[in-house]
Design a protein around this motif. Sequence first.
Motif, PDB file in Angstrom:
ATOM      1  N   LEU A  33     -26.272  44.302  17.596  1.00 44.44           N
ATOM      2  CA  LEU A  33     -25.955  45.139  18.757  1.00 44.44           C
ATOM      3  C   LEU A  33     -27.236  45.737  19.319  1.00 44.44           C
ATOM      4  CD1 LEU A  33     -23.016  47.014  17.057  1.00 44.44           C
ATOM      5  CD2 LEU A  33     -22.835  45.057  18.599  1.00 44.44           C
ATOM      6  N   GLY A  34     -27.306  45.816  20.628  1.00 42.60           N
ATOM      7  CA  GLY A  34     -28.511  46.331  21.245  1.00 42.60           C
ATOM      8  C   GLY A  34     -28.226  47.262  22.406  1.00 42.60           C
ATOM      9  N   TRP A  35     -29.213  48.084  22.704  1.00 44.55           N
ATOM     10  CA  TRP A  35     -29.197  48.932  23.888  1.00 44.55           C
ATOM     11  C   TRP A  35     -30.348  48.509  24.811  1.00 44.55           C
ATOM     12  CZ3 TRP A  35     -25.423  52.154  25.302  1.00 44.55           C
ATOM     13  CH2 TRP A  35     -24.575  52.684  24.321  1.00 44.55           C
ATOM     14  N   PHE A  36     -30.031  48.404  26.073  1.00 47.54           N
ATOM     15  CA  PHE A  36     -31.014  48.124  27.112  1.00 47.54           C
ATOM     16  C   PHE A  36     -30.848  49.156  28.220  1.00 47.54           C
ATOM     17  CE2 PHE A  36     -32.754  43.856  26.152  1.00 47.54           C
ATOM     18  CZ  PHE A  36     -31.968  43.543  25.064  1.00 47.54           C
ATOM     19  N   ARG A  37     -31.831  49.240  29.081  1.00 49.64           N
ATOM     20  CA  ARG A  37     -31.702  50.145  30.221  1.00 49.64           C
ATOM     21  C   ARG A  37     -32.358  49.517  31.448  1.00 49.64           C
ATOM     22  NH1 ARG A  37     -35.726  55.068  28.265  1.00 49.64           N
ATOM     23  NH2 ARG A  37     -37.714  54.001  28.673  1.00 49.64           N
ATOM     24  N   GLN A  38     -31.899  49.973  32.604  1.00 46.06           N
ATOM     25  CA  GLN A  38     -32.434  49.456  33.860  1.00 46.06           C
ATOM     26  C   GLN A  38     -32.574  50.594  34.853  1.00 46.06           C
ATOM     27  OE1 GLN A  38     -30.261  46.120  35.460  1.00 46.06           O
ATOM     28  NE2 GLN A  38     -32.002  45.489  36.701  1.00 46.06           N
ATOM     29  N   ARG A  44     -34.235  44.962  33.628  1.00 45.89           N
ATOM     30  CA  ARG A  44     -33.573  45.518  32.452  1.00 45.89           C
ATOM     31  C   ARG A  44     -34.535  45.403  31.268  1.00 45.89           C
ATOM     32  NH1 ARG A  44     -27.315  44.071  31.736  1.00 45.89           N
ATOM     33  NH2 ARG A  44     -27.553  44.629  33.946  1.00 45.89           N
ATOM     34  N   GLU A  45     -34.667  46.494  30.521  1.00 47.59           N
ATOM     35  CA  GLU A  45     -35.615  46.506  29.411  1.00 47.59           C
ATOM     36  C   GLU A  45     -34.953  46.893  28.097  1.00 47.59           C
ATOM     37  OE1 GLU A  45     -38.743  49.345  30.070  1.00 47.59           O
ATOM     38  OE2 GLU A  45     -37.430  51.070  29.790  1.00 47.59           O
ATOM     39  N   PHE A  46     -35.526  46.363  27.037  1.00 52.17           N
ATOM     40  CA  PHE A  46     -35.033  46.627  25.686  1.00 52.17           C
ATOM     41  C   PHE A  46     -35.289  48.074  25.286  1.00 52.17           C
ATOM     42  CE2 PHE A  46     -34.194  45.996  21.291  1.00 52.17           C
ATOM     43  CZ  PHE A  46     -35.203  46.626  20.588  1.00 52.17           C
ATOM     44  N   VAL A  47     -34.311  48.661  24.599  1.00 53.62           N
ATOM     45  CA  VAL A  47     -34.460  50.010  24.059  1.00 53.62           C
ATOM     46  C   VAL A  47     -34.405  49.995  22.532  1.00 53.62           C
ATOM     47  CG1 VAL A  47     -33.466  52.323  23.953  1.00 53.62           C
ATOM     48  CG2 VAL A  47     -33.463  51.061  26.128  1.00 53.62           C
ATOM     49  N   SER A  48     -33.332  49.411  21.989  1.00 53.48           N
ATOM     50  CA  SER A  48     -33.165  49.420  20.538  1.00 53.48           C
ATOM     51  C   SER A  48     -32.162  48.359  20.123  1.00 53.48           C
ATOM     52  CB  SER A  48     -32.691  50.796  20.076  1.00 53.48           C
ATOM     53  OG  SER A  48     -32.611  50.859  18.670  1.00 53.48           O
ATOM     54  N   VAL A  49     -32.255  47.957  18.841  1.00 53.07           N
ATOM     55  CA  VAL A  49     -31.340  46.967  18.299  1.00 53.07           C
ATOM     56  C   VAL A  49     -30.997  47.353  16.859  1.00 53.07           C
ATOM     57  CG1 VAL A  49     -33.232  45.450  17.570  1.00 53.07           C
ATOM     58  CG2 VAL A  49     -30.942  44.492  17.881  1.00 53.07           C
ATOM     59  N   ILE A  50     -29.762  47.024  16.465  1.00 52.64           N
ATOM     60  CA  ILE A  50     -29.330  47.234  15.083  1.00 52.64           C
ATOM     61  C   ILE A  50     -28.598  45.989  14.621  1.00 52.64           C
ATOM     62  CG2 ILE A  50     -27.209  48.422  15.822  1.00 52.64           C
ATOM     63  CD1 ILE A  50     -27.526  50.150  13.231  1.00 52.64           C
ATOM     64  N   TRP A  52     -26.491  43.580  11.564  1.00 59.85           N
ATOM     65  CA  TRP A  52     -25.285  43.784  10.751  1.00 59.85           C
ATOM     66  C   TRP A  52     -25.603  44.566   9.484  1.00 59.85           C
ATOM     67  CZ3 TRP A  52     -25.232  42.026   5.774  1.00 59.85           C
ATOM     68  CH2 TRP A  52     -26.241  41.111   5.439  1.00 59.85           C
ATOM     69  N   ASP A  53     -26.870  44.433   8.995  1.00 60.39           N
ATOM     70  CA  ASP A  53     -27.271  45.127   7.773  1.00 60.39           C
ATOM     71  C   ASP A  53     -27.917  46.475   8.079  1.00 60.39           C
ATOM     72  OD1 ASP A  53     -30.296  43.104   7.221  1.00 60.39           O
ATOM     73  OD2 ASP A  53     -29.564  44.237   8.944  1.00 60.39           O
ATOM     74  N   ARG A  54     -27.776  46.916   9.331  1.00 62.30           N
ATOM     75  CA  ARG A  54     -28.279  48.208   9.785  1.00 62.30           C
ATOM     76  C   ARG A  54     -29.802  48.281   9.884  1.00 62.30           C
ATOM     77  NH1 ARG A  54     -23.297  49.425   7.893  1.00 62.30           N
ATOM     78  NH2 ARG A  54     -22.082  50.885   9.161  1.00 62.30           N
ATOM     79  N   LYS A  55     -30.471  47.165   9.834  1.00 59.53           N
ATOM     80  CA  LYS A  55     -31.897  47.173  10.143  1.00 59.53           C
ATOM     81  C   LYS A  55     -32.041  47.431  11.637  1.00 59.53           C
ATOM     82  CE  LYS A  55     -33.575  44.206   6.435  1.00 59.53           C
ATOM     83  NZ  LYS A  55     -34.249  42.927   6.086  1.00 59.53           N
ATOM     84  N   THR A  56     -33.035  48.269  11.983  1.00 53.33           N
ATOM     85  CA  THR A  56     -33.190  48.689  13.368  1.00 53.33           C
ATOM     86  C   THR A  56     -34.595  48.419  13.897  1.00 53.33           C
ATOM     87  OG1 THR A  56     -33.817  50.922  12.699  1.00 53.33           O
ATOM     88  CG2 THR A  56     -31.476  50.526  13.087  1.00 53.33           C
ATOM     89  N   HIS A  57     -34.681  48.401  15.203  1.00 50.95           N
ATOM     90  CA  HIS A  57     -35.979  48.243  15.861  1.00 50.95           C
ATOM     91  C   HIS A  57     -35.906  48.974  17.193  1.00 50.95           C
ATOM     92  CE1 HIS A  57     -39.827  46.451  16.839  1.00 50.95           C
ATOM     93  NE2 HIS A  57     -39.351  46.125  18.024  1.00 50.95           N
ATOM     94  N   TYR A  58     -37.025  49.588  17.579  1.00 49.55           N
ATOM     95  CA  TYR A  58     -37.068  50.378  18.797  1.00 49.55           C
ATOM     96  C   TYR A  58     -38.223  49.953  19.692  1.00 49.55           C
ATOM     97  CZ  TYR A  58     -34.012  53.531  16.172  1.00 49.55           C
ATOM     98  OH  TYR A  58     -32.979  54.066  15.448  1.00 49.55           O
ATOM     99  N   ALA A  96     -24.041  42.683  22.720  1.00 53.48           N
ATOM    100  CA  ALA A  96     -23.732  42.134  21.405  1.00 53.48           C
ATOM    101  C   ALA A  96     -24.196  40.691  21.317  1.00 53.48           C
ATOM    102  CB  ALA A  96     -22.236  42.225  21.138  1.00 53.48           C
ATOM    103  N   ALA A  97     -24.736  40.330  20.152  1.00 49.59           N
ATOM    104  CA  ALA A  97     -25.262  38.985  19.958  1.00 49.59           C
ATOM    105  C   ALA A  97     -24.794  38.408  18.633  1.00 49.59           C
ATOM    106  CB  ALA A  97     -26.789  39.010  19.987  1.00 49.59           C
ATOM    107  N   ARG A  98     -24.495  37.109  18.625  1.00 47.68           N
ATOM    108  CA  ARG A  98     -24.162  36.412  17.379  1.00 47.68           C
ATOM    109  C   ARG A  98     -25.393  36.290  16.480  1.00 47.68           C
ATOM    110  NH1 ARG A  98     -21.635  33.473  21.397  1.00 47.68           N
ATOM    111  NH2 ARG A  98     -19.371  33.284  21.237  1.00 47.68           N
ATOM    112  N   SER A  99     -26.551  36.130  17.065  1.00 46.32           N
ATOM    113  CA  SER A  99     -27.781  35.943  16.308  1.00 46.32           C
ATOM    114  C   SER A  99     -28.210  37.238  15.634  1.00 46.32           C
ATOM    115  CB  SER A  99     -28.906  35.468  17.242  1.00 46.32           C
ATOM    116  OG  SER A  99     -28.551  34.273  17.880  1.00 46.32           O
ATOM    117  N   THR A 100     -29.095  37.116  14.646  1.00 49.08           N
ATOM    118  CA  THR A 100     -29.651  38.290  13.980  1.00 49.08           C
ATOM    119  C   THR A 100     -31.157  38.334  14.231  1.00 49.08           C
ATOM    120  OG1 THR A 100     -29.987  37.067  11.939  1.00 49.08           O
ATOM    121  CG2 THR A 100     -27.898  38.248  12.175  1.00 49.08           C
ATOM    122  N   GLY A 101     -31.738  39.494  13.958  1.00 47.49           N
ATOM    123  CA  GLY A 101     -33.174  39.635  14.119  1.00 47.49           C
ATOM    124  C   GLY A 101     -33.526  40.706  15.115  1.00 47.49           C
ATOM    125  N   VAL A 102     -34.803  40.753  15.469  1.00 46.96           N
ATOM    126  CA  VAL A 102     -35.288  41.733  16.440  1.00 46.96           C
ATOM    127  C   VAL A 102     -35.097  41.121  17.828  1.00 46.96           C
ATOM    128  CG1 VAL A 102     -37.235  43.140  17.164  1.00 46.96           C
ATOM    129  CG2 VAL A 102     -36.920  42.600  14.737  1.00 46.96           C
TER     130      VAL A 102
END
Length: 122
Positions: A33-38, A44-50, A52-58, A96-102
């Motif tokens: 799952l991710g958050w973007f903003r415009q 539209r730009e990336f803000v944050s992602v989490i 399934w295992d709760r690993k996050t990136h900002y 929401a994305a099926r893929s995992t990662g940053v």
Amino acid sequence: AQLVESGGGSVHSGDSLTLSCSASGFPFNGWTLGWFRQAPGKDREFVSVINWDRKTHYSDSAQGRFTISRDNDKSTMYLQMNSLKPEDTAIYFCAAARSTGVLIYTTAYDYWGQGTQVIVSS
């Protein structure tokens, strides 16, 4: 599938807001799952992602001020935003994305919400 954002509003510099993203129609627990903003006139730009295992990136602009989280029991994702600045003004989208990662690119995501407006005045 459906994603519905809520929690946006008009605030002043230094205030906090928590955005929510309620999901349905896909297996929420295993998806990224991710958050973007415009902002007006900008991409539209990336803000944050989490993941399934709760690993996050900002993003650099969100790091240290924003916190992403998810509640799998409620199929809901959150973005706690503190110390808001006028440059945070934008429409915020969850995805929401099926893929995992940053996943920092919009093309990596399968489903999108309609967005919620955040306005930060100085």
